[in-house]
Design an enzyme around this catalytic site. Sequence first.
Site, short mmCIF file in Angstrom:
data_model
loop_
_atom_site.label_atom_id
_atom_site.label_comp_id
_atom_site.label_asym_id
_atom_site.label_seq_id
_atom_site.Cartn_x
_atom_site.Cartn_y
_atom_site.Cartn_z
CB ILE A 225 -0.96 0.04 1.21
CG1 ILE A 225 -0.19 0.07 2.53
CG2 ILE A 225 -1.95 -1.11 1.16
CD1 ILE A 225 -1.03 0.53 3.71
CG ASP A 226 4.13 1.48 2.70
OD1 ASP A 226 2.98 1.50 3.16
OD2 ASP A 226 5.12 1.13 3.36
CE LYS A 269 -16.26 20.24 19.93
NZ LYS A 269 -17.67 20.03 20.07
N GLY A 278 2.56 4.39 5.53
CA GLY A 278 3.58 4.61 4.52
C GLY A 278 4.87 4.67 5.28
NE ARG A 279 8.44 -0.64 6.31
CZ ARG A 279 7.96 -1.56 7.14
NH1 ARG A 279 8.15 -1.41 8.43
NH2 ARG A 279 7.32 -2.60 6.68
CE1 TYR A 565 -0.95 -2.64 11.03
CE2 TYR A 565 -1.50 -0.76 12.40
CZ TYR A 565 -0.59 -1.69 11.96
OH TYR A 565 0.70 -1.66 12.43
P1 FBP Z 1 4.55 -3.77 3.30
O1 FBP Z 1 5.68 -2.90 2.90
O2 FBP Z 1 4.94 -5.10 3.74
O3 FBP Z 1 3.50 -3.83 2.23
O4 FBP Z 1 3.81 -3.11 4.54
C1 FBP Z 1 3.56 -1.77 4.58
C2 FBP Z 1 2.94 -1.33 5.87
O5 FBP Z 1 1.54 -1.37 5.79
C3 FBP Z 1 3.45 0.05 6.24
O6 FBP Z 1 2.66 1.06 5.70
C4 FBP Z 1 3.46 0.01 7.74
O7 FBP Z 1 4.46 0.83 8.27
C5 FBP Z 1 3.78 -1.41 8.04
O8 FBP Z 1 3.33 -2.16 6.95
C6 FBP Z 1 3.12 -1.89 9.29
O9 FBP Z 1 3.66 -3.11 9.64
P2 FBP Z 1 2.96 -4.14 10.61
O10 FBP Z 1 1.86 -4.79 9.84
O11 FBP Z 1 4.03 -5.09 10.94
O12 FBP Z 1 2.44 -3.38 11.77
#
Ligand code: FBP
Length: 695
Positions: A225-226, A269, A278-279, A565
């Site tokens: 998704i990133d 307010k 988005g890591r 999530y």
């Molecule tokens: P992928 O790179 O494996 O697709 O995962 C991306 C992501 O959804 C990031 O946006 C987020 O930082 C990370 O996974 C969250 O990881 P986890 O599922 O381990 O909490």
Amino acid sequence: MPETLSTDKLLSHPEVMRVIDKVNPEFIERTAYRPPACDVFTAPATELIGDDSYYFETDREAQALLPGIIGNKVQRIKGKAGSEGATAKDYTHCRTIGIVFSGGPAPGGHNVIAGIYDAAKKANPENVILGFLMGPDGIIENEVIEITGAMVDAHRNMGGFTMIKTGRTKIDTSKKMALSRETCKKLNLDALVVVGGDDSNTNAAFLAQEMAADGIQVIGVPKTIDGDIQVRDATGEVLCAMSFGFHTAARAFANAIGNLCTDSSSDVKYWHICKVMGRVASHLALEVALQTHANMTLIGEDLADYTDQRRLERAAADNTTDYSAYGITLRHLSRVICDGIVRRAAVGKKYGVIVIPEGILEFVNEIQVFILKLNTIIADYNTTHDRGFHKTFSMLEDKLEFLRRLARQSEEGASTTVWNRRDDDLFNDLPAFFQEGLLMERDSHGNFPFSQVETDKVIMGMVKDYLEILREQGRYKVGIEAAYYQKTLEKAGLDPALFGPVLFRNWAKAPYLLVKASIISIKTLAQALEAAGIMGRGEPIPAPVEKIYKKSVPEFKTQTHFYGYDGRGSDPTRFDCIYTYNLGLTVFNLVANGATGQMAAIKNLEGDFSTWEPMGIPIASLMHLEERKGKLELVIEKSTVDINSNAFRVAEASREDWLAAHPGEDHFRKPGPIRFTGKSEEDRPITLALNAIGR
Ligand code: FBP
């Protein structure tokens, strides 16, 4: 009195059963839908055409470590009229193909399986598709199921990776590699398909190299998704404009954030602080900005590009260079946000929506340094001790003590430590929850777990502190609409023109009036009125004047949200359904034509469906060396937001409009919910549509 049904009767009532049945109209519609296939897949068979017109600068380390696949070319898929001949026989021969999901879920994964399944069964009904359970662990431990037609049909166009689940294990040791190879051989696999992000596709390349001798092909699929798997060749030609799942996640986030824009501009307010996943790269935040026109959206890549002109000028005057002037600091970032809040308040807007990418801290100078140093420290510790860093130092205080020890050692001249007294002092200035966040366990790929750090809390904590300073200095005020002021005073028989010049710094000059900086309390208000001779000493302040003053006092109220999530679990947009189904078809056609070490992709994603071109991209050519767990490792290069791209430039040029620090309406845009049918949904990410212009 109507009769009350017993619970048993209620549960067996046909209407109750109908309305709570999990097979609802949306599910029926989705699972019945068959995405269109690219033209090439309507042919009875296909062949691959190696395309020399794409050029990649291959990394020397990749040449050394991946000799079996480094020479791969881009493979275009061409339809073949008949199924006769040697290649056609290869195309239709009976195969066993294993699929694994790796990393975080992304909407559309089930359609990759559906595409592979449909193409495989069309080529030869005896073909077998296996699914490894729980991600790469399923390969290592040989946990596998056969994927049946019924399973595929129940998951077509549905979100998640629920059919076979996923996991984040990395096949990164010779033991794990050997076990994986053993599983694939035991299952007589012809091919393994790794559906994953940059790290998982990196894994796919190493598996392809390892299993080439066994004749087991490995194909990767760009999932995340990133949106950080985007492939261009060295000349800038786009081969894969976006990983799958990005569009759906961005649309889901944008729908929710669009609703917050509506709520905040109704209730006027709250400032809504929205952290979006988005890591590292800010692609999702940028797409959300384009979809919703939220008042402020931070883009990490933009901040990294920041230069502090004042520092540079000061250094130039001293004939020196101030390297800390390049890149943004947390302090400066909080100032940028405060500026927007203060400007909106000045026109009476005490509300708004801020979008913060979860990986923003990666682009902030001092935090980036901490992350790198701590990665190295933790990795060094883990390699030199039997018990891991996080097991040994389970409490924050223990970890901090260990860091303090390193700082002391560095003062005593130890050359091995990367942690010095200054690092330690700066680190100790951070709030405990943030220290804890920065010291969190890295994932199996060595990635920093940004989703678990309260990024927004860190930034907004500083914003709140600075707003308080600005409030005390009288620089942060809520603007009072001139007509309202006029009406309020006149209603009480007071002369607005008498009080106006005393109260406001822009009296009669603007539609929103700003109380003077020197008036920051009831006491200073009384003093100002007394000094102007409007009020005698000790006399009460006229109630309407006090009311106006109180309305000018800002109150920064926030609500925080995390979008991640939920979007990852959304059912895919029609774009992602079609994209992923065709990725699945591409995978099978790469496999059936003998390819390995390739990533399935669709070129021209940004264009009309009729122009989509399925292909294979050589994974080894996409790799470079990157710091992971304190060491340089060969991985696929992440694509971050290009600040020269059309998409970013449009967002940047619209910043003032979207901030809407002017009287009147905001410029919010409502993208609406993801709808499987109907016309409300954009048919592709806005980022893609914009970036394709002029190409
Ligand atoms: P992928 O790179 O494996 O697709 O995962 C991306 C992501 O959804 C990031 O946006 C987020 O930082 C990370 O996974 C969250 O990881 P986890 O599922 O381990 O909490």
